[in-house]
Design an enzyme around this catalytic site. Structure first.
Site: not given
Ligand code: SAM
Length: 213
Positions: A61
């Protein structure tokens, strides 16, 4: 490259002018080496004012979004935090500086493995990365003082509301698939209150209580 200087500029030009005030949050953002959570060819852009690709169609992000969400959590240092969406592990590292213990769930195994390695090599020993569907939370470790969802969701998953402890705070981007708004829930003995904050765009939260594949 002088990454420490780039971090200082990031804080001074992207965070402070947009209203991030919590000194502990600013300090953590000055400290955590964001460039070490992205692949080498991307490292020179790690402190730019944007989200960046981290592989598997996912993103780290934008620094400002990490700072806003972290500030909304009102961390004092003794909290147990659940993060849904580990991605690169960067947000988890920022939380690790500001709270006692962090559980972070990632559904993409390859990202979870990489984030775990980065967090361990940098000494963030109070972060536990778990592979799975974070929309179901982590009932065996509940209740949590704080919950942060870092992927866009049509609604706050019911299990996460249940796993939030009394006086707990949950922050999440809620809305449509391609545009959301940050919401903050507070749980008290009288129930749950809801506040609306910054508009935002996150990759989708995919799972049982989020978006379908
Ligand atoms: N917090 C992260 C960072 O600091 O890099 C950025 C997160 S990224 C915007 C969103 C993440 O949520 C992705 O890696 C995606 O694979 C994960 N994601 C999506 N659905 C999910 C779920 N049901 N459970 C866990 N992770 C999930």
């Amino acid at each position: 490259m002088d990454y420490e200087e780039l971090r200082r500029l990031m804080v001074e030009t992207q965070l402070v002018p947009r209203g991030i005030r919590d000194p502990r949050v600013l300090e953590a953002m000055l400290k955590v080496p964001r460039h070490l959570f992205v692949d080498e060819p991307m490292q020179h852009r790690a402190y730019d004012d944007m989200a960046l690709p981290i592989g598997n169609g996912q993103t780290i992000s934008q620094p400002y979004m990490v700072a806003v969400m972290t500030e909304l959590l009102e961390l004092k240092g003794n909290e147990r935090v659940l993060e849904v969406g580990t991605g690169s592990g960067y947000q988890a590292a920022v939380l690790a500086v500001l709270a006692a213990e962090v559980y972070s769930i990632e559904r993409v195994e390859a990202l979870a493995v990489k984030a775990r390695e980065h967090l361990r090599s940098l000494g963030y020993d109070n972060v536990h990365v778990i592979t799975g569907d974070g929309t179901e939370g982590l009932p065996e470790k509940a209740p949590f003082d704080r919950i942060i969802i870092t992927a866009g969701t049509p609604q706050v998953p019911e299990p996460l509301k249940e796993q939030l402890g009394e006086n707990g705070i949950l922050v999440a981007p809620v809305g449509a698939r391609f545009s959301q708004q940050l919401i903050r829930l507070r749980k008290t003995a009288d129930g749950i209150t809801e506040e609306y904050h910054t508009p935002c765009v996150f990759v989708p939260l995919v799972g049982k209580y989020g978006w379908k594949e």
